[in-house]
Design a protein around this motif. Structure first.
Motif, PDB file in Angstrom:
ATOM      1  N   ALA A 129       0.828  -1.213   0.000  1.00  0.00           N
ATOM      2  CA  ALA A 129       0.000   0.000   0.000  1.00  0.00           C
ATOM      3  C   ALA A 129       0.860   1.259   0.000  1.00  0.00           C
ATOM      4  O   ALA A 129       0.376   2.332  -0.391  1.00  0.00           O
ATOM      5  N   ALA A 130       2.105   1.160   0.433  1.00  0.00           N
ATOM      6  CA  ALA A 130       2.997   2.318   0.375  1.00  0.00           C
ATOM      7  C   ALA A 130       3.415   2.636  -1.055  1.00  0.00           C
ATOM      8  O   ALA A 130       3.814   3.768  -1.352  1.00  0.00           O
ATOM      9  N   ALA A 131       3.331   1.635  -1.953  1.00  0.00           N
ATOM     10  CA  ALA A 131       3.746   1.838  -3.348  1.00  0.00           C
ATOM     11  C   ALA A 131       2.593   2.275  -4.225  1.00  0.00           C
ATOM     12  O   ALA A 131       2.766   3.071  -5.158  1.00  0.00           O
ATOM     13  N   LEU A 132       1.393   1.738  -3.955  1.00  0.00           N
ATOM     14  CA  LEU A 132       0.201   2.086  -4.724  1.00  0.00           C
ATOM     15  C   LEU A 132      -0.986   2.207  -3.771  1.00  0.00           C
ATOM     16  O   LEU A 132      -1.110   1.424  -2.826  1.00  0.00           O
ATOM     17  N   ALA A 133      -1.859   3.150  -4.068  1.00  0.00           N
ATOM     18  CA  ALA A 133      -3.094   3.269  -3.280  1.00  0.00           C
ATOM     19  C   ALA A 133      -4.146   2.285  -3.753  1.00  0.00           C
ATOM     20  O   ALA A 133      -5.077   1.958  -3.008  1.00  0.00           O
ATOM     21  N   GLY A 134      -4.017   1.821  -4.980  1.00  0.00           N
ATOM     22  CA  GLY A 134      -4.983   0.869  -5.519  1.00  0.00           C
ATOM     23  C   GLY A 134      -4.518   0.350  -6.855  1.00  0.00           C
ATOM     24  O   GLY A 134      -3.693   0.968  -7.535  1.00  0.00           O
ATOM     25  N   VAL A 135      -5.058  -0.807  -7.241  1.00  0.00           N
ATOM     26  CA  VAL A 135      -4.717  -1.393  -8.530  1.00  0.00           C
ATOM     27  C   VAL A 135      -5.908  -2.203  -9.020  1.00  0.00           C
ATOM     28  O   VAL A 135      -6.653  -2.790  -8.236  1.00  0.00           O
ATOM     29  N   GLY A 136      -6.104  -2.191 -10.328  1.00  0.00           N
ATOM     30  CA  GLY A 136      -7.134  -3.009 -10.956  1.00  0.00           C
ATOM     31  C   GLY A 136      -6.582  -3.630 -12.220  1.00  0.00           C
ATOM     32  O   GLY A 136      -5.904  -2.946 -13.001  1.00  0.00           O
ATOM     33  N   LEU A 151      -4.564  -2.496 -17.057  1.00  0.00           N
ATOM     34  CA  LEU A 151      -4.178  -2.312 -15.664  1.00  0.00           C
ATOM     35  C   LEU A 151      -4.292  -0.841 -15.282  1.00  0.00           C
ATOM     36  O   LEU A 151      -3.795   0.021 -15.993  1.00  0.00           O
ATOM     37  N   VAL A 152      -4.967  -0.589 -14.181  1.00  0.00           N
ATOM     38  CA  VAL A 152      -5.078   0.756 -13.609  1.00  0.00           C
ATOM     39  C   VAL A 152      -4.306   0.771 -12.297  1.00  0.00           C
ATOM     40  O   VAL A 152      -4.521  -0.104 -11.439  1.00  0.00           O
ATOM     41  N   ALA A 153      -3.408   1.720 -12.138  1.00  0.00           N
ATOM     42  CA  ALA A 153      -2.637   1.876 -10.907  1.00  0.00           C
ATOM     43  C   ALA A 153      -2.925   3.256 -10.330  1.00  0.00           C
ATOM     44  O   ALA A 153      -2.825   4.268 -11.040  1.00  0.00           O
ATOM     45  N   TRP A 164      -9.438  -5.081 -31.452  1.00  0.00           N
ATOM     46  CA  TRP A 164     -10.864  -5.044 -31.102  1.00  0.00           C
ATOM     47  C   TRP A 164     -11.054  -4.004 -29.993  1.00  0.00           C
ATOM     48  O   TRP A 164     -10.990  -4.305 -28.806  1.00  0.00           O
ATOM     49  N   TRP A 165     -11.298  -2.761 -30.421  1.00  0.00           N
ATOM     50  CA  TRP A 165     -11.344  -1.651 -29.481  1.00  0.00           C
ATOM     51  C   TRP A 165     -12.555  -1.725 -28.557  1.00  0.00           C
ATOM     52  O   TRP A 165     -12.503  -1.215 -27.430  1.00  0.00           O
ATOM     53  N   ASP A 166     -13.637  -2.332 -29.007  1.00  0.00           N
ATOM     54  CA  ASP A 166     -14.797  -2.435 -28.123  1.00  0.00           C
ATOM     55  C   ASP A 166     -14.475  -3.314 -26.920  1.00  0.00           C
ATOM     56  O   ASP A 166     -14.786  -2.970 -25.773  1.00  0.00           O
ATOM     57  N   ARG A 167     -13.781  -4.431 -27.157  1.00  0.00           N
ATOM     58  CA  ARG A 167     -13.405  -5.305 -26.044  1.00  0.00           C
ATOM     59  C   ARG A 167     -12.348  -4.634 -25.162  1.00  0.00           C
ATOM     60  O   ARG A 167     -12.347  -4.801 -23.936  1.00  0.00           O
ATOM     61  N   LEU A 168     -11.461  -3.875 -25.785  1.00  0.00           N
ATOM     62  CA  LEU A 168     -10.449  -3.162 -25.017  1.00  0.00           C
ATOM     63  C   LEU A 168     -11.094  -2.137 -24.096  1.00  0.00           C
ATOM     64  O   LEU A 168     -10.691  -1.980 -22.930  1.00  0.00           O
ATOM     65  N   LEU A 169     -12.107  -1.433 -24.579  1.00  0.00           N
ATOM     66  CA  LEU A 169     -12.819  -0.478 -23.733  1.00  0.00           C
ATOM     67  C   LEU A 169     -13.493  -1.194 -22.562  1.00  0.00           C
ATOM     68  O   LEU A 169     -13.427  -0.736 -21.414  1.00  0.00           O
ATOM     69  N   PHE A 170     -14.138  -2.319 -22.846  1.00  0.00           N
ATOM     70  CA  PHE A 170     -14.773  -3.101 -21.790  1.00  0.00           C
ATOM     71  C   PHE A 170     -13.743  -3.484 -20.728  1.00  0.00           C
ATOM     72  O   PHE A 170     -13.974  -3.324 -19.517  1.00  0.00           O
ATOM     73  N   SER A 171     -12.588  -3.979 -21.154  1.00  0.00           N
ATOM     74  CA  SER A 171     -11.552  -4.387 -20.219  1.00  0.00           C
ATOM     75  C   SER A 171     -11.034  -3.207 -19.411  1.00  0.00           C
ATOM     76  O   SER A 171     -10.828  -3.317 -18.189  1.00  0.00           O
ATOM     77  N   ALA A 172     -10.805  -2.081 -20.066  1.00  0.00           N
ATOM     78  CA  ALA A 172     -10.324  -0.896 -19.349  1.00  0.00           C
ATOM     79  C   ALA A 172     -11.303  -0.499 -18.248  1.00  0.00           C
ATOM     80  O   ALA A 172     -10.900  -0.161 -17.126  1.00  0.00           O
ATOM     81  N   LYS A 173     -12.593  -0.562 -18.551  1.00  0.00           N
ATOM     82  CA  LYS A 173     -13.585  -0.166 -17.540  1.00  0.00           C
ATOM     83  C   LYS A 173     -13.668  -1.190 -16.410  1.00  0.00           C
ATOM     84  O   LYS A 173     -13.942  -0.831 -15.261  1.00  0.00           O
ATOM     85  N   GLU A 174     -13.417  -2.457 -16.712  1.00  0.00           N
ATOM     86  CA  GLU A 174     -13.339  -3.454 -15.643  1.00  0.00           C
ATOM     87  C   GLU A 174     -12.163  -3.148 -14.714  1.00  0.00           C
ATOM     88  O   GLU A 174     -12.290  -3.235 -13.483  1.00  0.00           O
ATOM     89  N   SER A 175     -11.021  -2.790 -15.281  1.00  0.00           N
ATOM     90  CA  SER A 175      -9.870  -2.437 -14.457  1.00  0.00           C
ATOM     91  C   SER A 175     -10.123  -1.178 -13.641  1.00  0.00           C
ATOM     92  O   SER A 175      -9.715  -1.088 -12.480  1.00  0.00           O
ATOM     93  N   VAL A 176     -10.784  -0.210 -14.246  1.00  0.00           N
ATOM     94  CA  VAL A 176     -11.137   1.010 -13.520  1.00  0.00           C
ATOM     95  C   VAL A 176     -11.990   0.666 -12.304  1.00  0.00           C
ATOM     96  O   VAL A 176     -11.737   1.136 -11.183  1.00  0.00           O
ATOM     97  N   TYR A 177     -12.997  -0.171 -12.511  1.00  0.00           N
ATOM     98  CA  TYR A 177     -13.877  -0.523 -11.397  1.00  0.00           C
ATOM     99  C   TYR A 177     -13.110  -1.258 -10.294  1.00  0.00           C
ATOM    100  O   TYR A 177     -13.318  -0.996  -9.092  1.00  0.00           O
ATOM    101  N   LYS A 178     -12.228  -2.175 -10.673  1.00  0.00           N
ATOM    102  CA  LYS A 178     -11.492  -2.939  -9.660  1.00  0.00           C
ATOM    103  C   LYS A 178     -10.555  -2.053  -8.843  1.00  0.00           C
ATOM    104  O   LYS A 178     -10.286  -2.350  -7.671  1.00  0.00           O
ATOM    105  N   ALA A 179     -10.025  -0.982  -9.446  1.00  0.00           N
ATOM    106  CA  ALA A 179      -9.217  -0.031  -8.688  1.00  0.00           C
ATOM    107  C   ALA A 179     -10.097   0.894  -7.855  1.00  0.00           C
ATOM    108  O   ALA A 179      -9.736   1.287  -6.738  1.00  0.00           O
TER     109      ALA A 179
END
Length: 221
Positions: A96-103, A213-215, A140-155
């Motif tokens: 937690a000292a390195a990152l406040a969150g990750v998805g 991945l969202v950091a 496949w940008w539609d799937r990439l957008l879906f994945s990015a938003k999943e990572s956003v939510y997990k962070a």
């Protein structure tokens, strides 16, 4: 595979297959009482990845149990995220000292099912996806957008304890840099007394998979 987008201070453990004979931690077994074999294998392998990552951070390889809304509960002082899809299981953890969150999220590199994109993307995002698809049709940008938003939510969720709908974040990609930015359309998480209006991520398309991945940077000391 994920190393090119792994943030400093984080560790990752991945698997492309389910090791034969791998078993769940005894404390996790009650969670698997009614699940089908495929789900059991996914659950067991991705948690084995996470336990191995915990050991890399100097923590015991204990059970990884679900908390609020099913989000994994990590030991004190650890942030992390897990993901699985056909052909991939992985966990990314950090002090937690390195990152406040990750998805982190993994998806097959294939088009989303018909109709799903309208549930995932707003009009502006769909316009940008059309431009990206015309310029780089190999992705496949539609799937990439879906994945990015999943990572956003997990962070997002461990920092807020609140649901975030797909339409409550507007994602823009920088293809040449392999990065994306999610502009939050609702009040964002507060880290170190500062409210975050955006979350930044990186993406990778390789070997039939999409990885995002969202950091979230730690609070300033």
């Amino acid at each position: 595979m994920i190393e090119p987008i792994l943030p400093a201070g984080a560790v990752a453990v991945e698997a492309r297959t389910d090791p034969p004979g791998l078993t769940a931690h005894p404390a996790e077994e009650p969670l698997l009482a009614r699940v089908v074999d495929k789900r059991r294998r996914e659950f067991t392998t991705v948690r084995d990845c996470a336990r191995r990552a915990l050991v890399l951070l100097g923590h015991p390889a204990g059970p990884i149990l679900p908390g609020q809304r099913g989000a994994p509960v990590w030991p004190a002082g650890v942030v992390g995220s897990m993901t699985h899809c056909d052909g991939y299981r992985g966990a990314v953890l950090a002090p937690a000292a390195a990152l406040a969150g990750v998805g982190v999220d993994a998806e097959p590199h294939a088009a989303l099912p018909d109709g799903v994109i309208r549930l995932v993307a707003g009009p502006g995002e769909r316009d940008r996806l059309a431009g990206l698809a015309a310029a780089r049709p190999q992705v496949w940008w539609d799937r990439l957008l879906f994945s990015a938003k999943e990572s956003v939510y997990k962070a997002w969720f461990p920092l807020t304890g609140r649901w975030l709908d797909f339409t409550e974040a507007d994602v823009s990609f920088a293809p040449a840099a392999g990065t994306f930015t999610a502009r939050l359309l609702v009040p964002g998480p507060v880290v170190g007394g500062r409210r975050l209006d955006t979350l930044d991520g990186r993406f990778l398309v390789t070997d039939g998979l999409i990885l995002t991945l969202v950091a979230v940077p730690p609070a300033p000391v």
